[in-house]
Every structure is written in C-alpha cells, then in structure tokens.
Scaffold this motif. Structure first.
Motif, PDB file in Angstrom:
ATOM      1  N   HIS A 186      34.748  42.674  31.427  1.00 40.70           N
ATOM      2  CA  HIS A 186      35.755  42.703  32.502  1.00 40.70           C
ATOM      3  C   HIS A 186      35.041  42.810  33.851  1.00 40.70           C
ATOM      4  O   HIS A 186      35.094  43.840  34.534  1.00 40.70           O
ATOM      5  N   GLU A 187      34.365  41.758  34.228  1.00 38.80           N
ATOM      6  CA  GLU A 187      33.521  41.832  35.416  1.00 38.80           C
ATOM      7  C   GLU A 187      34.338  41.963  36.696  1.00 38.80           C
ATOM      8  O   GLU A 187      33.865  42.555  37.674  1.00 38.80           O
ATOM      9  N   ASP A 188      35.565  41.435  36.709  1.00 40.06           N
ATOM     10  CA  ASP A 188      36.390  41.584  37.904  1.00 40.06           C
ATOM     11  C   ASP A 188      36.771  43.054  38.122  1.00 40.06           C
ATOM     12  O   ASP A 188      36.752  43.543  39.262  1.00 40.06           O
TER      13      ASP A 188
END
Length: 601
Positions: free
Chosen positions: A293-295
């Motif tokens: 979940h890089e965002d």
C-alpha cells in the motif's frame, strides 16, 4: 481472515502429489493423510477445500465427526467426495473410542463405495493411522494413496529486531538460561515486574533464533502482562509494536495490522514518549510498504519523518530515509540512499552502512552503471568485514557476486561464491544460493539452478523471510514450467499465490493459468481464471501482463468456439501491445483478427 500456513518445501511436494492422485483417480478411492491436529492440519484442510471441483479434482465435502458420533452414519447419503476428520477421540476412554470408530469403518467398508462415489480422504493423526494398520489391516490396505505431513522442524533463524525495545544483545542467548533467571526473578517478593518484562522480551528473542514461534508469542504475552502491572507506558507500546513486527516477519500482515491498532490505542491512552511515538509511526510506514500500500505509506511518511527528527536519533531517521527511498521516483533514490548512509556512519553502524551500500549497488546496476555498482558492492563487503559480523559479510559478498553476474563477469561471480560457500560451511545464505542459481542458469545448467533455488528456499524458510520464500518459489516455478516439471511448478505457484503480496499473487495466478494453457486444458474455467488474472494485473499496474493475459484468454476462447469474445480480447490487447512497440506479437494479433473478419465471425 485466516492466514495461510507455510507447510515447508517437502510437505508442499507431498500435497502436490496428493492433488495429482485426486485428479487422476476414478470412482471410489480411499486416501489417508496423516497430519496431527492443529495449525498444520487446518492448512491441509483449507488446501483440500480449495482444490475441490477444480482442475479435475472431484467435489470434496468436509465432514467432521463430533465426539460420540458414528463416522458411517455421518456419511449417510450420496457424496461425490468426502474429507473425513475427527477420528481422534479425546478425553477418558479415547483409545477405546478411537478403536470403536476404526472397527466400525472396517465392518462397513463394503458400503462405503455406495455412500462416496469419489475420493474418501481420511485426515488422521499418527495414533489413528496406527490403529487402522493394527486393527483393520484389510481396510488400511484398501487405500490408493497415503501421505504424511511432517511437523515443521525447529531451525535456527534470525533473532527478532529488538531495536523496538532498545535491547542490544550481540548474540542470541540460550533460552534455558533465561528461563532460569526468570524463575528466580519471579520468586522475589515483590517481584520486579518491569525487569521481568524485559527478561521475557529477551526470551522471545532467544526463542525466535530457534524458530519456536508459539513459544515466542507466549513470551511476548508474558512481557506485556508484566509491563501492564509494573512497566512504563513506553514499555507497553513497545511490546505491542514488537508483536506486530513478529507477525509481519511471518507474513501475517492482517495480524500485524491488528497489533499496530492495539499499539495506537495504547499510545492514545497513555501518551508515550516522543521516541516511542516515532517508532509507532515508523512501523506504520514500513508495514504499509510491505503490504504493497505505497500510497498509504507515502501519506503517512511526512508525519513519521517529523517525529523521527524530533527524537534526534540518526538510526531512526536513517530508517525513515530508507522508507522514503523505497517510495521515491527512480531519479531521487541515489540521493536518499546517500543521506541514509551518512546517518548510519554518524551512528557508527557499519552493518547498516554495508546494507545501504548494497542498495546503492543495486540502484547503480539498474541504471546500467556496472563499474559504479561493483565499487559500491566491494565497499559493502569492506564495511561488513569491519562490523565483525560473519553473516553481514556473507550477505555483502553474495551481493558482489550478483553484481558480477549483472556485468556478465561469470568468473568473478564464481570466485566470490566459492569464498562464500567455504566461509559459510553448511549454512549458505539465501542470497548466495540465489546468486549460484543465476550463475548455473547463465551456464545453461537447469539442474544446478533448480538445486540452488531449493537451497535458497530452505535458507529463507529457516530465517522466516516470507517475502523471499515467495519470490524464490516463483523463480523455481518458472524454471520448472520451462523444464516440464509440472508438480514442482504447481507447488511453487500455489505457494506464491497463498503467501505473496498483491503483485506476487498476480504473477502466481498467471503462472497457474499458463500451466493449464501449456497442458492444453482449454476450458471455460481457464477462461474465467484468465479474466481474473487480467483484473489482478490491472490492479497492480502491470499493463504488459494484463495485455498478455487478454491475448492468451483470446486463444482459449477461440478453442471453445467463442470467436466474438476472442476477437474482443485480442482487440483490447492489441492497443497496448502496439503502444509498447511489441511488433511480433502485434502482427500475430492483427493476423488473427483479420482471419476472424474474413470468416465473417
């Protein structure tokens, strides 16, 4: 959500053979799976349920025999296939009760093919299997397939990262000695509870080095209870964060998130120190990165960075900078890695200096700067040697071998890997084994590549590195698919599908679909699988993979006589394929589409 369990390479292969037997059999057949009650058994049952009605395996109904029930009565009716569990009677008279159930099955064996038209899979403990063999030899000999799922051995692994608790133990301690100290400390009146909490945390580290995960959980529970009564607010939040770190190391991301939520609640209630607040924020960022979940991680990073700088700890700030580098655009990565390197030098952390230098080597290799990559890798070896850590030195040398492979310098790679193996003895690191596999592949030695990939898999399993277990499983599966080893390929892809992150699961699902395609299993089910793969590839941002899945799905639909749908798949794929300049594949698709038009379909 129930997390999947890694049964181990040997057990994975046994399960794959069981699956083949289920798919190849016809009519009634008796199968016996010996696996003790507990987490492993439930994983076996989950896998059997997942196979039910797919890829040639008949429908399998799970039937659990309750205490006092008749197994034959529970099978009343007609079933396509059954998984029968619960022959282990418990409590007083368990031996007699188990014997009665075994005898009943034996007496009723002629009726069983009328009740179960396909496989009857008995999932039993060793005790029940012994009863079957001794009391009902005719029934036992009736089986068409049997397997035993061995308990995962306890192996040495990496110690827990007790940086969270500010404990610095140079080497894992002996659990027995710590348990003796804990017993003496607990006997004091009144017992020093905070000291007990610290001892239990050290015990968790020692047990982790042996891979004794259940005992690790119990020790950390005891640490938290001691801190709850006699520790500081920082102690309690730290203990919860450590539980989260343990969970994510095992690949149990949902569980890790639950521990993070508990740590947040505790912190909200007790207002911990700025240092522990920064740790909490750091763990949140790292966990979201590892979950893919890089965002979310990017949104949380500024607050975490601000908290880390307020603590004035270069190690923690360096960890934040590394997280930032992971999330940064390619052009910004090198500068951030140099910033982290400076911070670790300031903190006098040569092991982490070596780690960051290896990251710089990888970044330079990605940019095609092979000389620069080798220079970083050689410096990484020097800093690892300066740290005095044999493990860090082996890892750095393995990275140097990888860089040599990237440059095409096979002789240097072979020399470095020979040194690694000589120094490591029987314990070759996963990274070194991966490099040896790549060296074998470059020299067209598929058998050697497979052997070294299996070594890497075992090393990563020992260390509890689920992410690398998944990646090596994918590499092994792709190699096996290319060399025609269907069972090995199936096992590797299924391991990645169960344990991987979203991208790895997408790759594994595509690998399984392509196995079916290669075996000419051109069914409506495969078309549905490929449609799901398309969506998974789109979700992880792999447009090339999505277009390839569209293309293969078109061929499957064509084989099924669904030409209009096939044309739609190829038309969708062609747009992206032409945009990327993949001329050969684009020409093939245009030809297929033109043929459909000429037929008027």
């Amino acid at each position: 959500m129930i997390e999947p369990v890694d049964l181990g390479a040997e057990n994975d292969e046994r399960m794959a053979r069981l699956r083949e037997a289920l798919a190849l059999g016809g009519g009634f057949q008796l199968m016996i799976v010996q696996v003790e009650p507990g987490e492993q058994r439930e994983e076996v049952l989950r896998r059997l349920a997942g196979w039910s009605g797919r890829n040639g395996v008949p429908q399998l109904e799970l039937v659990r025999v309750a205490a006092g029930e008749s197994p034959v009565t529970r099978l009343a009716g007609v079933h396509a296939g059954v998984i029968l569990v619960g022959l282990e009677a418990e409590g007083l008279g368990r031996v007699e009760r188990t014997g009665q159930m075994v005898t009943e099955l034996n007496w009723s064996r002629d009726r069983l093919p009328e009740l179960v038209r396909g496989p009857l899979v008995l999932v039993v403990s060793q005790r029940v299997q012994t009863e079957l063999f001794e009391q009902a030899p005719d029934f036992y000999s009736w089986r068409t397939h049997s397997t035993s799922i061995a308990p995962q051995p306890r192996r040495p692994g990496d110690a827990l990262p007790l940086y969270w608790l500010d404990i610095a133990e140079p080497e894992p301690e002996a659990p027995e000695g710590l348990e003796s100290i804990i017993a003496r400390t607990a006997a004091l009146r009144p017992p020093p509870l905070r000291e007990l909490g610290l001892l239990y945390a050290r015990l968790a580290s020692a047990l982790s080095s042996r891979g004794e995960h259940a005992a690790v959980d119990a020790a950390l529970d005891a640490a938290y209870r001691a801190y709850a009564s006699g520790g500081t607010p920082d102690d309690r939040v730290n203990a919860l964060l450590l539980r989260g770190e343990v969970a994510q190391q095992r690949g149990r991301m949902d569980e890790a998130c639950a521990w993070l939520d508990k740590a947040r609640c505790e912190a909200h209630a007790v207002s911990p120190s700025p240092r522990v607040t920064a740790k909490l924020k750091l763990f949140e960022v790292i966990l979201e990165i590892r979950r893919g979940h890089e965002d979310i991680a990017a949104a949380a990073l500024p607050s975490a960075m601000e908290a880390a700088r307020a603590v004035d700890d270069p190690r923690m700030e360096a960890a934040m900078v590394l997280a930032e580098a992971h999330l940064a655009a390619q052009d910004d990565v090198a500068a951030l890695l140099h910033r982290a390197l400076d911070l670790y030098r300031q903190a006098r952390e040569p092991t982490w200096e070596s780690n960051v230098l290896q990251m710089l080597a990888s970044d330079a290799a990605t940019r095609g700067r092979s000389d620069e990559a080798e220079a970083y890798a050689r410096e990484a070896v020097a800093r690892a040697e300066a740290s005095g850590s044999a493990d860090a030195t082996l890892e750095a040398r393995a990275r140097l071998a990888e860089i040599a492979l990237d440059r095409g310098d096979l002789d240097l790679a072979e020399h470095v890997l020979r040194v690694v193996v000589e120094d490591a003895g029987v314990h070759v690191t996963g990274r070194a084994a991966e490099a040896r596999a790549e060296l074998a592949r470059r020299r067209s030695d598929d058998a050697g590549a497979e052997r070294h990939l299996r070594d890497a898999l075992e090393a990563y399993r020992r260390g509890g590195d689920t992410a690398r277990v998944v990646q090596v499983s994918l590499d092994l599966a792709r190699l096996a698919a290319r060399t025609g080893q269907w069972t090995v390929a199936l096992t590797g892809f299924e391991t990645a599908e169960r344990l991987g992150d979203p991208r790895q699961r997408a790759d594994a699902a595509f690998g399984l679909a392509r196995l079916a395609w290669d075996r000419k299993e051109w069914t409506a089910e495969l078309a549905d699988q490929l449609a799901a793969v398309v969506q998974m590839m789109i979700a992880v941002g792999d447009a090339t993979g999505a277009d390839l899945a569209h293309t293969i799905r078109g061929f499957v639909l064509q084989q099924l006589g669904r030409d209009a749908e096939a044309r739609a798949e190829w038309t969708t794929a062609l747009v992206g394929i032409e945009a990327r300049g993949q001329a050969d594949l684009a020409a093939l698709l245009r030809k297929m589409l033109a043929e459909r038009e000429l037929r008027g379909s």
